[in-house]
Every structure is written in structure tokens, then in C-alpha cells.
Design an enzyme around this catalytic site. Structure first.
Site, PDB file in Angstrom:
ATOM      1  N   SER A 127      -1.409  -2.551  -0.101  1.00  0.00           N
ATOM      2  CA  SER A 127      -1.212  -1.200  -0.636  1.00  0.00           C
ATOM      3  C   SER A 127      -2.446  -0.737  -1.385  1.00  0.00           C
ATOM      4  O   SER A 127      -3.129  -1.520  -2.028  1.00  0.00           O
ATOM      5  CB  SER A 127      -0.003  -1.134  -1.558  1.00  0.00           C
ATOM      6  OG  SER A 127       0.123   0.200  -2.034  1.00  0.00           O
ATOM      7  N   LYS A 182       6.354  -5.464   0.565  1.00  0.00           N
ATOM      8  CA  LYS A 182       5.600  -4.219   0.740  1.00  0.00           C
ATOM      9  C   LYS A 182       6.542  -3.067   1.091  1.00  0.00           C
ATOM     10  O   LYS A 182       6.395  -1.948   0.613  1.00  0.00           O
ATOM     11  CB  LYS A 182       4.527  -4.383   1.825  1.00  0.00           C
ATOM     12  CG  LYS A 182       3.816  -3.081   2.207  1.00  0.00           C
ATOM     13  CD  LYS A 182       2.924  -2.554   1.108  1.00  0.00           C
ATOM     14  CE  LYS A 182       2.594  -1.083   1.135  1.00  0.00           C
ATOM     15  NZ  LYS A 182       1.898  -0.510   2.218  1.00  0.00           N
ATOM     16  N   HIS A 185       8.179  -1.991  -2.003  1.00  0.00           N
ATOM     17  CA  HIS A 185       7.145  -1.302  -2.806  1.00  0.00           C
ATOM     18  C   HIS A 185       7.080   0.163  -2.361  1.00  0.00           C
ATOM     19  O   HIS A 185       7.060   1.086  -3.182  1.00  0.00           O
ATOM     20  CB  HIS A 185       5.783  -1.985  -2.615  1.00  0.00           C
ATOM     21  CG  HIS A 185       4.599  -1.127  -2.971  1.00  0.00           C
ATOM     22  ND1 HIS A 185       4.147  -0.094  -2.166  1.00  0.00           N
ATOM     23  CD2 HIS A 185       3.786  -1.121  -4.062  1.00  0.00           C
ATOM     24  CE1 HIS A 185       3.118   0.503  -2.744  1.00  0.00           C
ATOM     25  NE2 HIS A 185       2.878  -0.105  -3.898  1.00  0.00           N
ATOM     26  N   ASN A 186       7.060   0.381  -1.040  1.00  0.00           N
ATOM     27  CA  ASN A 186       6.990   1.758  -0.542  1.00  0.00           C
ATOM     28  C   ASN A 186       8.262   2.533  -0.868  1.00  0.00           C
ATOM     29  O   ASN A 186       8.211   3.729  -1.159  1.00  0.00           O
ATOM     30  CB  ASN A 186       6.750   1.762   0.968  1.00  0.00           C
ATOM     31  CG  ASN A 186       5.292   1.509   1.309  1.00  0.00           C
ATOM     32  OD1 ASN A 186       4.569   0.909   0.526  1.00  0.00           O
ATOM     33  ND2 ASN A 186       4.864   1.927   2.475  1.00  0.00           N
ATOM     34  N   GLU A 189       7.909   3.555  -4.264  1.00  0.00           N
ATOM     35  CA  GLU A 189       6.900   4.644  -4.227  1.00  0.00           C
ATOM     36  C   GLU A 189       7.585   5.981  -3.893  1.00  0.00           C
ATOM     37  O   GLU A 189       7.293   7.011  -4.517  1.00  0.00           O
ATOM     38  CB  GLU A 189       5.868   4.251  -3.167  1.00  0.00           C
ATOM     39  CG  GLU A 189       4.801   5.255  -2.827  1.00  0.00           C
ATOM     40  CD  GLU A 189       3.895   4.721  -1.694  1.00  0.00           C
ATOM     41  OE1 GLU A 189       3.369   3.602  -1.821  1.00  0.00           O
ATOM     42  OE2 GLU A 189       3.727   5.425  -0.681  1.00  0.00           O
TER      43      GLU A 189
HETATM   44  N1  LIG Z   1      -3.594   4.432   5.893  1.00  0.00           N
HETATM   45  C1  LIG Z   1      -3.029   3.916   4.793  1.00  0.00           C
HETATM   46  O1  LIG Z   1      -3.104   4.456   3.680  1.00  0.00           O
HETATM   47  C2  LIG Z   1      -2.298   2.613   4.874  1.00  0.00           C
HETATM   48  C3  LIG Z   1      -1.998   2.045   6.117  1.00  0.00           C
HETATM   49  N2  LIG Z   1      -1.359   0.837   6.170  1.00  0.00           N
HETATM   50  C4  LIG Z   1      -1.061   0.220   7.472  1.00  0.00           C
HETATM   51  O2  LIG Z   1      -2.248  -0.420   7.961  1.00  0.00           O
HETATM   52  C5  LIG Z   1      -2.303  -0.346   9.396  1.00  0.00           C
HETATM   53  C6  LIG Z   1      -3.599   0.344   9.805  1.00  0.00           C
HETATM   54  O3  LIG Z   1      -3.586   1.642   9.259  1.00  0.00           O
HETATM   55  P1  LIG Z   1      -4.730   2.717   9.533  1.00  0.00           P
HETATM   56  O4  LIG Z   1      -6.046   2.107   9.281  1.00  0.00           O
HETATM   57  O5  LIG Z   1      -4.332   3.945   8.785  1.00  0.00           O
HETATM   58  O6  LIG Z   1      -4.668   2.942  11.100  1.00  0.00           O
HETATM   59  P2  LIG Z   1      -3.517   3.552  12.035  1.00  0.00           P
HETATM   60  O7  LIG Z   1      -2.169   3.195  11.545  1.00  0.00           O
HETATM   61  O8  LIG Z   1      -3.827   4.983  12.274  1.00  0.00           O
HETATM   62  O9  LIG Z   1      -3.791   2.708  13.388  1.00  0.00           O
HETATM   63  C7  LIG Z   1      -4.961   2.889  14.123  1.00  0.00           C
HETATM   64  C8  LIG Z   1      -5.521   1.563  14.596  1.00  0.00           C
HETATM   65  O10 LIG Z   1      -4.572   0.889  15.453  1.00  0.00           O
HETATM   66  C9  LIG Z   1      -5.249   0.614  16.675  1.00  0.00           C
HETATM   67  N3  LIG Z   1      -4.328   0.561  17.780  1.00  0.00           N
HETATM   68  C10 LIG Z   1      -3.458   1.518  18.185  1.00  0.00           C
HETATM   69  N4  LIG Z   1      -2.782   1.098  19.273  1.00  0.00           N
HETATM   70  C11 LIG Z   1      -3.226  -0.153  19.554  1.00  0.00           C
HETATM   71  C12 LIG Z   1      -2.906  -1.124  20.539  1.00  0.00           C
HETATM   72  N5  LIG Z   1      -1.974  -0.886  21.455  1.00  0.00           N
HETATM   73  N6  LIG Z   1      -3.551  -2.319  20.506  1.00  0.00           N
HETATM   74  C13 LIG Z   1      -4.488  -2.567  19.573  1.00  0.00           C
HETATM   75  N7  LIG Z   1      -4.837  -1.689  18.609  1.00  0.00           N
HETATM   76  C14 LIG Z   1      -4.212  -0.497  18.607  1.00  0.00           C
HETATM   77  C15 LIG Z   1      -6.218   1.757  16.812  1.00  0.00           C
HETATM   78  O11 LIG Z   1      -7.194   1.518  17.774  1.00  0.00           O
HETATM   79  P3  LIG Z   1      -7.698   2.794  18.672  1.00  0.00           P
HETATM   80  O12 LIG Z   1      -8.306   3.759  17.732  1.00  0.00           O
HETATM   81  O13 LIG Z   1      -8.668   2.199  19.616  1.00  0.00           O
HETATM   82  O14 LIG Z   1      -6.502   3.364  19.321  1.00  0.00           O
HETATM   83  C16 LIG Z   1      -6.778   1.781  15.399  1.00  0.00           C
HETATM   84  O15 LIG Z   1      -7.672   0.729  15.158  1.00  0.00           O
HETATM   85  C17 LIG Z   1      -1.031   0.398   9.821  1.00  0.00           C
HETATM   86  O16 LIG Z   1      -0.044  -0.528  10.100  1.00  0.00           O
HETATM   87  C18 LIG Z   1      -0.652   1.196   8.583  1.00  0.00           C
HETATM   88  O17 LIG Z   1       0.725   1.483   8.512  1.00  0.00           O
HETATM   89  C19 LIG Z   1      -1.051   0.129   5.034  1.00  0.00           C
HETATM   90  C20 LIG Z   1      -1.332   0.635   3.798  1.00  0.00           C
HETATM   91  C21 LIG Z   1      -1.941   1.940   3.613  1.00  0.00           C
HETATM   92  O1  LIG Z   2       1.849   2.164   2.714  1.00  0.00           O
HETATM   93  C1  LIG Z   2       1.377   3.180   2.257  1.00  0.00           C
HETATM   94  C2  LIG Z   2       1.138   3.337   0.797  1.00  0.00           C
HETATM   95  O2  LIG Z   2       1.661   2.279   0.057  1.00  0.00           O
HETATM   96  C3  LIG Z   2       1.090   4.304   3.208  1.00  0.00           C
HETATM   97  O3  LIG Z   2       0.307   5.319   2.635  1.00  0.00           O
HETATM   98  C4  LIG Z   2       2.354   4.869   3.800  1.00  0.00           C
HETATM   99  O4  LIG Z   2       2.021   5.664   4.910  1.00  0.00           O
HETATM  100  C5  LIG Z   2       3.170   5.705   2.827  1.00  0.00           C
HETATM  101  O5  LIG Z   2       4.442   5.986   3.358  1.00  0.00           O
HETATM  102  P1  LIG Z   2       4.867   7.432   3.963  1.00  0.00           P
HETATM  103  O6  LIG Z   2       3.768   7.825   4.954  1.00  0.00           O
HETATM  104  O7  LIG Z   2       6.175   7.195   4.621  1.00  0.00           O
HETATM  105  O8  LIG Z   2       4.939   8.398   2.793  1.00  0.00           O
END
Ligand SMILES: NC(=O)C1=CN([C@@H]2O[C@H](COP(=O)(O)OP(=O)(O)OC[C@H]3O[C@@H](n4cnc5c(N)ncnc54)[C@H](OP(=O)(O)O)[C@@H]3O)[C@@H](O)[C@H]2O)C=CC1
Ligand SMILES: O=C(CO)[C@H](O)[C@H](O)COP(=O)(O)O
Length: 468
Positions: A127, A182, A185-186, A189
Site C-alpha cells: 500500500s 491488505k 486495509h483497503n 480505507e
Molecule cells: N496503482 C496503485 O496505486 C496500486 C496498485 N496496486 C496493485 O498493484 C498491481 C499493479 O498495479 P499498477 O502498477 O497500477 O498496474 P495495473 O494494475 O494497471 O496493471 C498493469 C500491468 O499489468 C500487466 N499485465 C496486464 N495483463 C497482463 C497479462 N495478461 N500478463 C502479464 N502482465 C499483464 C501490464 O502489462 P502491459 O502494459 O504490457 O499490458 C502492466 O505491467 C495491481 O494488482 C494493482 O491492483 C496495489 C497498490 C496500489
Molecule cells: O490498493 C490501493 C490503495 O491502498 C489502490 O489505490 C486501490 O485501487 C484503492 O481501491 P479503489 O480503487 O477500490 O478505491
């Protein structure tokens, strides 16, 4: 030279975590399943300790044994598909860490499937969003306990550090425990954000505060016991002018909230385990209602009550107290769910340690969490957070303000579902009768479901007569 760790997924989170690891002296291999993101990342943000790979086999072979591969990709099917691609490239003892927001039941399934192949699978909650990933997130690793020693150094190095210097990363428990923690936690949140949104509505429509006054009020609250990341950024949001038109940006944002699903998962899991997390569920429902297509029509046909004038200063102080009191209930609900899940899944969760890693790096970080850590350190098996001496005294002294604020909101027609459910939660706990005797009577009347008596052991069925 062999690399210390590999990161798969070069979107927002993976790229920033890789840079964070590299800054801490680790040699990092990076890979994305389509090459574009990797090319863009190394071109725009090069780092001498980061090496890009465009072939999965070469990426895997570049790593020190046991290999540590962190998946930072979209949750769901992509994780299964990436595990299938890694199958055959990994060797016994290698470690795969899923740092995405995966559903904990998927993590339990993947943990078992990997175990059968001698691979150690970790479900790791992360997070802190983009900034957290780059500068220090809160990290919740769950998986094979014995191999935690192999990954501990990397994750404790990159994690946020709390005020006492401790890393916001601790081993959580086996299989899906990290992702469960986690997920909740969300959920917390969601409730925290909903309470802040309701405080905003009350300031705006009951207190008649301007955006500047709301910003200043949140900022003032953020200097005291309510100090938290979310209150701090709320203060910023209300001070922000629109960059595309006149006025403030807050007034230009459509009043409809999105969600990716972790809050809903938390609510569904709580229903399954029979734990009351009504404030988190209220927050999910409110996001749902905000998208209700009937809202506009309802505004035109359903009368709104008039709003009574209030003394702004007294009102703001009651609101601050009500917010703090309701926040206690939200955390009490979340931690009750941890307690029940720990029993159900045999995780032996350490609630004090969980609160302690939420103190920095994550979205719900708050000074308040120090008090939760202290409470569970004093009494690790406490049935409910509100029974801790500190929280109990705050609940007892804050309930008057909470009741006053809710009454004002209800009479003024301002929706405050999280505040209401916080109060209901405490009234359900403290009330000598919750009406369940009648529920049991009705169930026994129509379905012979039996009931227990207050004066005799056993289960009873009564021969109910029709009196009317
Ligand atoms: N963004 C945030 O604030 C937070 C995100 N998370 C979690 O972390 C993870 C990554 O988040 P984030 O960086 O935002 O990216 P996204 O959730 O937007 O995911 C995009 C990534 O996933 C890859 N991807 C998609 N489909 C596939 C596939 N079939 N096989 C392999 N790779 C694939 C993409 O590659 P390509 O571009 O080539 O398609 C890219 O690298 C997610 O699970 C998210 O929920 C956790 C905490 C906070
Ligand atoms: O994991 C997170 C923060 O802790 C991500 O930002 C998550 O996407 C937040 O949840 P939502 O998009 O459902 O508001």
C-alpha cells in the site's frame, strides 16, 4: 553478475518498486510481458542497478538462486497466466511474490499449486500508491514462513519507516494472509474516506463552510490526534483551484465514485464470516449509490428538509470529536474481521504488528495507529478494540458529539451512512437488548427453528398459538 531480484510488470507500481530496490543497493532485473513499458521505463528513468530483459527465460536465468521474482501486474487472470509462463523456468526453492491486489482465496490456491512444485509463493499486500512504491510503501507479506528470511532484507529495506525507525513490513502468516490483511486495509480505507467525505458534506451544507474554511478545518485537525495521510490530502484538495476553468477543482469533480473491488471483497468476506463491518459496507454502498442513475430524478421529486443554523465553532468541534469516535468504530470493525479470519484460516495474526506496519507508507497511515499497536501489545487477545482502556474512554466521551452530529445530519437530510453505522455498531454492542429474542420467536413460530431460554439449558420449540 546475477541479479538479486526480478520485477515483472513495469506499470506504475512495478517500475517504482524496482527503482526503490535499486536505490537500496539491490541489482534488479525487470521484465514486462509486452516490451513497450520496459523500453519506456529504462529510457526515461535509467538506473545503473536495473537491467531490462525482453525474454522471460533470460530474465529468470539472470537471477541469483533461490530466485526471487516479484509480480507487479494486474490482479486476476494475468497472475495465473504469468505463473503458467514461469512454469518450467523455475526450480525448487525459487520464490514468486505476487505484490498486486489479488483476492486472498486466489492466493491460497496459487500457494498450494506452487507448493506442489516446490516453489514458494508469496501473496504480498503493498500500500502507498505510486509515491509509496518509490519512497517506501507498507508491505504485508504472506506465504511460506521458512523462506521469509530470503526476501526479508529487500522488503524491509524498501518499506516505509515509522517514526521509531521500524520498517513497515512484517511477516503476516501463511498462504493468503498477506493479501487478506491488505484487502481489509483497503476496506478500512473505504470507511475512513467515507467518514471524511461525510464530514465535508456536513461542513458544507450544515456549517455553510466555504472550500477554504473546509481546507483550513481539515488542516487544523491534521495537527492533532486526527493526523493522518487522508485528512492531510483532503486539506490539500479543498485548497486547490481549478486549472481549466474558474473556481475550485473539488466543485468540478463528478459526484460519482469508482472502485476496483477490494472494499467489496472485504464486505463479502465479513458477511461470510459473520462479522459486522457495517461502516465498510456502508462505504461500498455509498460508492454504489453515487452512481445510481435515479439520483437526478429523485432530486426533483423528493422534498429536502430545511437546514437549521449552527454555531460554526461549536459545530466544528463536535464534528471533529464525532469523526474521531466513528474512526475508532471503523478500525474496531476491521480488526474484528482480522480476528475472526485468523481463527478461521489458522493464520495466528499479530494485530499489534499489523497496526504498526500501517503507521507509515500506506493510505490509512495515521498517528491513531500507534494507539492501536499499544492496545494490542497490552492485550493481544482483546475481543474488540473498544475494550482497550484508551479507546473505551474516547468512545464514552465522544458518543455525545457523535449522536448530536448524526441528529443534525438526519434532520437536515444530509446522508451520513458511515457515521450512522458507527453509532449503530456501538449501540448494538452496548445495548442490553437488540431485539434478537423476537427474531428467534418469529423464526421458531414460522419455521420451528428453536430458541435458547435465559433460564434453562438446551434448545426449545414453543407451540405458538394464533391469538388473532
Ligand atoms: N496503482 C496503485 O496505486 C496500486 C496498485 N496496486 C496493485 O498493484 C498491481 C499493479 O498495479 P499498477 O502498477 O497500477 O498496474 P495495473 O494494475 O494497471 O496493471 C498493469 C500491468 O499489468 C500487466 N499485465 C496486464 N495483463 C497482463 C497479462 N495478461 N500478463 C502479464 N502482465 C499483464 C501490464 O502489462 P502491459 O502494459 O504490457 O499490458 C502492466 O505491467 C495491481 O494488482 C494493482 O491492483 C496495489 C497498490 C496500489
Ligand atoms: O490498493 C490501493 C490503495 O491502498 C489502490 O489505490 C486501490 O485501487 C484503492 O481501491 P479503489 O480503487 O477500490 O478505491
Amino acid at each position: 553478475m546475477a541479479k538479486d531480484i526480478g520485477v515483472v510488470g513495469m506499470a506504475v507500481m512495478g517500475s517504482n518498486l524496482a527503482l526503490n530496490m535499486a536505490d537500496h543497493g539491490f541489482d534488479v532485473a525487470v521484465y514486462n510481458y509486452t516490451p513497450d513499458l520496459t523500453e519506456k521505463f529504462v529510457a526515461e528513468r535509467p538506473h545503473e542497478k536495473i537491467t531490462p530483459y525482453y525474454d522471460l527465460k533470460e530474465f529468470v536465468q539472470s537471477l541469483k538462486r533461490p530466485r526471487k521474482i516479484m509480480l507487479m501486474i494486474m490482479a486476476g487472470a494475468p497472475v495465473d497466466s504469468m505463473l503458467a509462463s514461469l512454469d518450467g523456468l523455475l526450480e525448487e526453492g525459487d520464490i514468486v511474490i505476487d505484490g498486486g491486489n489479488s483476492f486472498f482465496e486466489d492466493t491460497r490456491r496459487r500457494y498450494d499449486a506452487c507448493k506442489a512444485k516446490g516453489i514458494h509463493f508469496y501473496g504480498m499486500g503493498i500500500s502507498g500508491g505510486e509515491t509509496g512504491a518509490r519512497r517506501g510503501p507498507a508491505i504485508m507479506p504472506g506465504g511460506h514462513k521458512e523462506s521469509y528470511a530470503e526476501i526479508k532484507d529487500v522488503y524491509e529495506a524498501i518499506a516505509a519507516k515509522a517514526d521509531d525507525g521500524k520498517p513497515c513490513c512484517t511477516y503476516i502468516g501463511e498462504d493468503g494472509a498477506g493479501h487478506f490483511v491488505k484487502m481489509v486495509h483497503n476496506g478500512i480505507e473505504y470507511a475512513d474516506m467515507q467518514l471524511i467525505a461525510e464530514a465535508y458534506l456536513l461542513m458544507k451544507y450544515v456549517g455553510k463552510f466555504t472550500n477554504r474554511e473546509i481546507s483550513e478545518t481539515f488542516h487544523r485537525w491534521n495537527q492533532g490526534e486526527l493526523k493522518s495521510f487522508l485528512i492531510g490530502i483532503a486539506a490539500d484538495i479543498f485548497a486547490e483551484e481549478d486549472d481549466l476553468a474558474d473556481g475550485d477543482i473539488i466543485d468540478k469533480i463528478v459526484d460519482a465514485a469508482g472502485q476496483k473491488g477490494t472494499g467489496r471483497w472485504t464486505s463479502l468476506e465479513a458477511l461470510k464470516l459473520g462479522v459486522n463491518i457495517s461502516m465498510i459496507t456502508a462505504a461500498c454502498n455509498t460508492r454504489g449509490s453515487s452512481n445510481d442513475t435515479g439520483r437526478k430524478a429523485a432530486q426533483e421529486v423528493i422534498a429536502a428538509p430545511s437546514v437549521a443554523a449552527v454555531d460554526k465553532e461549536k459545530f466544528a468541534e463536535d464534528l471533529r470529536t464525532a469523526l474521531y469516535t466513528a474512526k475508532i468504530m471503523a478500525y474496531a470493525q476491521g480488526f474484528s474481521l482480522y480476528r475472526k479470519a485468523s481463527e478461521e484460516y489458522g493464520w495466528d495474526l499479530n494485530y499489534g504488528a499489523i497496526a504498526s506496519i500501517f503507521r507509515a507508507g500506506c493510505i490509512i497511515q495515521a498517528v491513531f495507529l500507534n494507539k492501536i499497536t499499544e492496545a494490542y501489545e497490552k492485550n493481544p487477545s482483546m475481543e474488540n478494540l473498544v475494550f482497550d482502556e484508551f479507546f473505551l474512554s474516547r468512545v464514552n466521551s465522544g458518543l455525545g458529539s457523535l449522536r448530536k452530529i448524526i441528529s443534525l445530519a438526519v434532520l437536515s437530510g444530509i446522508p451520513v451512512p458511515a457515521f450512522v453505522n458507527g453509532l449503530e455498531y456501538i449501540d448494538l454492542l452496548r445495548s442490553p437488548s437488540v431485539g434478537a429474542n423476537l427474531i428467534q420467536g418469529l423464526r421458531d413460530y414460522f419455521g420451528a427453528h428453536t430458541f435458547k431460554r435465559i433460564d434453562k439449558e438446551g434448545s426449545f420449540h414453543h407451540d405458538w398459538k394464533q391469538h388473532y
